[in-house]
Design a protein around this motif. Structure first.
Motif, PDB file in Angstrom:
ATOM      1  N   ILE A  99      64.285  20.849  67.966  1.00  0.00           N
ATOM      2  CA  ILE A  99      65.037  19.912  67.123  1.00  0.00           C
ATOM      3  C   ILE A  99      65.964  20.681  66.185  1.00  0.00           C
ATOM      4  CG2 ILE A  99      64.838  18.182  65.295  1.00  0.00           C
ATOM      5  CD1 ILE A  99      62.146  17.351  66.600  1.00  0.00           C
ATOM      6  N   LEU A 100      65.442  21.737  65.582  1.00  0.00           N
ATOM      7  CA  LEU A 100      66.263  22.532  64.669  1.00  0.00           C
ATOM      8  C   LEU A 100      67.414  23.219  65.398  1.00  0.00           C
ATOM      9  CD1 LEU A 100      63.544  24.109  62.348  1.00  0.00           C
ATOM     10  CD2 LEU A 100      65.204  22.337  61.776  1.00  0.00           C
ATOM     11  N   MET A 101      67.205  23.600  66.642  1.00  0.00           N
ATOM     12  CA  MET A 101      68.295  24.206  67.414  1.00  0.00           C
ATOM     13  C   MET A 101      69.435  23.210  67.607  1.00  0.00           C
ATOM     14  SD  MET A 101      68.023  27.391  68.309  1.00  0.00           S
ATOM     15  CE  MET A 101      69.057  27.449  69.765  1.00  0.00           C
ATOM     16  N   SER A 102      69.088  21.967  67.899  1.00  0.00           N
ATOM     17  CA  SER A 102      70.133  20.949  68.041  1.00  0.00           C
ATOM     18  C   SER A 102      70.870  20.745  66.722  1.00  0.00           C
ATOM     19  CB  SER A 102      69.523  19.625  68.518  1.00  0.00           C
ATOM     20  OG  SER A 102      69.022  19.742  69.838  1.00  0.00           O
ATOM     21  N   LEU A 103      70.127  20.722  65.623  1.00  0.00           N
ATOM     22  CA  LEU A 103      70.758  20.541  64.317  1.00  0.00           C
ATOM     23  C   LEU A 103      71.581  21.765  63.922  1.00  0.00           C
ATOM     24  CD1 LEU A 103      67.880  18.776  62.336  1.00  0.00           C
ATOM     25  CD2 LEU A 103      69.868  17.753  63.464  1.00  0.00           C
ATOM     26  N   CYS A 104      71.156  22.933  64.372  1.00  0.00           N
ATOM     27  CA  CYS A 104      71.926  24.149  64.102  1.00  0.00           C
ATOM     28  C   CYS A 104      73.308  24.059  64.739  1.00  0.00           C
ATOM     29  CB  CYS A 104      71.160  25.362  64.640  1.00  0.00           C
ATOM     30  SG  CYS A 104      71.969  26.947  64.355  1.00  0.00           S
ATOM     31  N   GLN A 105      73.367  23.536  65.949  1.00  0.00           N
ATOM     32  CA  GLN A 105      74.655  23.376  66.614  1.00  0.00           C
ATOM     33  C   GLN A 105      75.545  22.386  65.875  1.00  0.00           C
ATOM     34  OE1 GLN A 105      73.518  22.339  70.609  1.00  0.00           O
ATOM     35  NE2 GLN A 105      72.777  24.395  71.083  1.00  0.00           N
ATOM     36  N   LEU A 106      74.919  21.447  65.166  1.00  0.00           N
ATOM     37  CA  LEU A 106      75.670  20.454  64.391  1.00  0.00           C
ATOM     38  C   LEU A 106      75.938  20.906  62.959  1.00  0.00           C
ATOM     39  CD1 LEU A 106      73.829  17.206  65.564  1.00  0.00           C
ATOM     40  CD2 LEU A 106      76.092  18.005  66.268  1.00  0.00           C
ATOM     41  N   ARG A 107      75.474  22.095  62.604  1.00  0.00           N
ATOM     42  CA  ARG A 107      75.665  22.657  61.262  1.00  0.00           C
ATOM     43  C   ARG A 107      75.022  21.797  60.173  1.00  0.00           C
ATOM     44  NH1 ARG A 107      81.954  24.571  61.107  1.00  0.00           N
ATOM     45  NH2 ARG A 107      82.242  22.857  62.553  1.00  0.00           N
ATOM     46  N   CYS A 108      73.808  21.346  60.417  1.00  0.00           N
ATOM     47  CA  CYS A 108      73.124  20.547  59.392  1.00  0.00           C
ATOM     48  C   CYS A 108      71.631  20.852  59.413  1.00  0.00           C
ATOM     49  CB  CYS A 108      73.391  19.058  59.585  1.00  0.00           C
ATOM     50  SG  CYS A 108      73.110  18.447  61.241  1.00  0.00           S
ATOM     51  N   LEU A 109      71.284  22.068  59.033  1.00  0.00           N
ATOM     52  CA  LEU A 109      69.884  22.486  59.019  1.00  0.00           C
ATOM     53  C   LEU A 109      69.217  22.077  57.709  1.00  0.00           C
ATOM     54  CD1 LEU A 109      70.226  26.040  60.583  1.00  0.00           C
ATOM     55  CD2 LEU A 109      68.982  24.105  61.560  1.00  0.00           C
ATOM     56  N   PRO A 110      68.108  21.350  57.779  1.00  0.00           N
ATOM     57  CA  PRO A 110      67.398  20.965  56.552  1.00  0.00           C
ATOM     58  C   PRO A 110      66.582  22.129  55.999  1.00  0.00           C
ATOM     59  CG  PRO A 110      66.320  20.022  58.484  1.00  0.00           C
ATOM     60  CD  PRO A 110      67.541  20.718  58.985  1.00  0.00           C
ATOM     61  N   PHE A 111      66.753  22.412  54.723  1.00  0.00           N
ATOM     62  CA  PHE A 111      66.101  23.562  54.104  1.00  0.00           C
ATOM     63  C   PHE A 111      64.576  23.465  54.188  1.00  0.00           C
ATOM     64  CE2 PHE A 111      69.536  25.350  51.035  1.00  0.00           C
ATOM     65  CZ  PHE A 111      70.428  25.417  52.093  1.00  0.00           C
ATOM     66  N   ARG A 112      64.047  22.268  53.992  1.00  0.00           N
ATOM     67  CA  ARG A 112      62.588  22.119  53.981  1.00  0.00           C
ATOM     68  C   ARG A 112      61.982  22.532  55.318  1.00  0.00           C
ATOM     69  NH1 ARG A 112      59.309  16.485  52.600  1.00  0.00           N
ATOM     70  NH2 ARG A 112      57.200  17.328  52.842  1.00  0.00           N
ATOM     71  N   ALA A 113      62.631  22.152  56.407  1.00  0.00           N
ATOM     72  CA  ALA A 113      62.130  22.527  57.729  1.00  0.00           C
ATOM     73  C   ALA A 113      62.265  24.031  57.958  1.00  0.00           C
ATOM     74  CB  ALA A 113      62.878  21.755  58.814  1.00  0.00           C
ATOM     75  N   LEU A 114      63.339  24.628  57.450  1.00  0.00           N
ATOM     76  CA  LEU A 114      63.500  26.077  57.580  1.00  0.00           C
ATOM     77  C   LEU A 114      62.393  26.813  56.830  1.00  0.00           C
ATOM     78  CD1 LEU A 114      67.367  26.435  57.164  1.00  0.00           C
ATOM     79  CD2 LEU A 114      66.045  26.717  59.266  1.00  0.00           C
ATOM     80  N   HIS A 115      62.054  26.326  55.645  1.00  0.00           N
ATOM     81  CA  HIS A 115      60.945  26.921  54.896  1.00  0.00           C
ATOM     82  C   HIS A 115      59.683  26.939  55.752  1.00  0.00           C
ATOM     83  CE1 HIS A 115      62.107  27.453  50.554  1.00  0.00           C
ATOM     84  NE2 HIS A 115      63.177  26.832  51.015  1.00  0.00           N
ATOM     85  N   PHE A 116      59.455  25.862  56.487  1.00  0.00           N
ATOM     86  CA  PHE A 116      58.227  25.760  57.271  1.00  0.00           C
ATOM     87  C   PHE A 116      58.239  26.715  58.464  1.00  0.00           C
ATOM     88  CE2 PHE A 116      55.587  24.046  60.642  1.00  0.00           C
ATOM     89  CZ  PHE A 116      54.381  23.851  59.977  1.00  0.00           C
ATOM     90  N   VAL A 117      59.328  26.720  59.258  1.00  0.00           N
ATOM     91  CA  VAL A 117      59.312  27.524  60.486  1.00  0.00           C
ATOM     92  C   VAL A 117      59.428  29.017  60.205  1.00  0.00           C
ATOM     93  CG1 VAL A 117      60.215  25.645  61.898  1.00  0.00           C
ATOM     94  CG2 VAL A 117      61.815  27.290  60.881  1.00  0.00           C
TER      95      VAL A 117
END
Length: 310
Positions: free
Chosen positions: A79-97
């Motif tokens: 899911i984050l990879m798809s959002l990365c391509q759209l340039r909209c990564l949520p910080f909270r999810a990045l903290h987790f992974v």
């Protein structure tokens, strides 16, 4: 709806009405969807480089990621990879992974290699595109090259590619000592053709130059300001990017998300990009015309080379 999403992604069909319908379905069915289903629904948005107009699209995904992140690690990263391509990564999810617990959890799983590659790409996106992020990052010892070789689609369609004829055109035009082909540059992007160019525009022999720009693109440790100015490498690196027909959505106008991401990151790293669109390459009739086309492209950038390349 999952089948529709997979069909659009597989066949590169950028159909706004259908994509908006998928986004709406995702929002209204949020409570019933788990991350393994959501990853399939989100896939076409990143692949087709399409951000939906549905205003609850991102808030919905952030809630799902917060709820499901620890349940299905691979789905979360997809899911984050798809959002990365759209340039909209949520910080909270990045903290987790990027947390030690998540990284340790995936280390012993069968999908650890692909997750580490995706996490490496996400870490690169944070480095280049999210200067305001102050959370955990992927440890250097866990990082792996992102795309160390041409992508699967390029290898599968190599007989339809313009790469061989472009390589021959460059060989005759510049000389084979003046360019790299299929060189992987840090943090792991494979380039089609790379030239080293002096400050005056002269194409330099590749054996005399380090083809790589530094990564991370700043010389200081993460999160610290540079105490001394750095010496700028006077040589430019020019990357010729083949934009083949299959690098685009089916309409031929919008780059696929993965291609747009690669070009965006190479540009942010400091490489000067010279796209070679498929329409232009297909209009060249034979090697002499292609060679003339390449000469015009390079000269338009102010590049020059010796008479042995002419």
């Amino acid at each position: 709806m999952v089948l529709l999403a997979q069909h659009l992604a597989r066949h590169r069909l950028r159909e706004p009405q259908l994509l908006e319908a998928i986004a709406y379905f995702l929002v209204v069915q949020e409570a019933q969807l788990n991350s393994k289903v959501v990853q399939k629904l989100v896939l076409p948005f990143g692949r087709l480089n399409y951000f939906p107009q549905e205003q609850q699209f991102m808030p919905c995904l952030e809630r799902i990621l917060a709820r499901e992140a620890g349940v299905a690690p691979l789905a979360t990263v997809n899911i984050l990879m798809s959002l990365c391509q759209l340039r909209c990564l949520p910080f909270r999810a990045l903290h987790f992974v990027f947390s030690p617990g998540f990284i340790n959890h995936i280390s012993g799983t069968p999908h650890a290699p692909i997750v580490r590659r995706y996490l490496s790409l996400l870490d690169t996106a944070v480095e280049l595109e999210l200067p305001g992020y102050r959370g955990p990052r992927l440890p250097r010892k866990q990082q792996v090259p992102i795309f160390p070789q041409p992508l699967t689609t390029d290898r599968a369609r190599s007989k339809y590619s313009h790469k061989d004829i472009v390589a021959e055109g460059l060989r005759q035009l510049l000389g084979e000592e003046k360019y790299h082909q299929d060189l992987t540059v840090p943090p792991g992007y494979c380039t089609d053709f790379l030239l080293c160019v002096s400050s005056s525009g002269a194409v330099l022999p590749v054996r005399t130059q380090d083809p790589f720009l530094p990564y991370p693109p700043r010389s200081c440790p993460r999160g610290q300001a540079a105490s001394q100015p750095t010496t700028r490498d006077p040589a430019q690196r020019v990357v010729l990017m083949l934009r083949e027909r299959w690098h685009f959505c089916r309409d031929g106008r919008v780059l696929l998300g993965s291609r747009a991401l690669r070009e965006r990151h190479l540009g942010l790293l400091g490489y000067q990009l010279l796209p070679l669109p498929f329409e232009e390459m297909e209009s060249q009739r034979g090697l002499p015309q292609l060679k003339s086309y390449l000469r015009q492209k390079l000269q338009a950038l102010g590049l020059r080379w010796g008479p042995e390349g002419g």
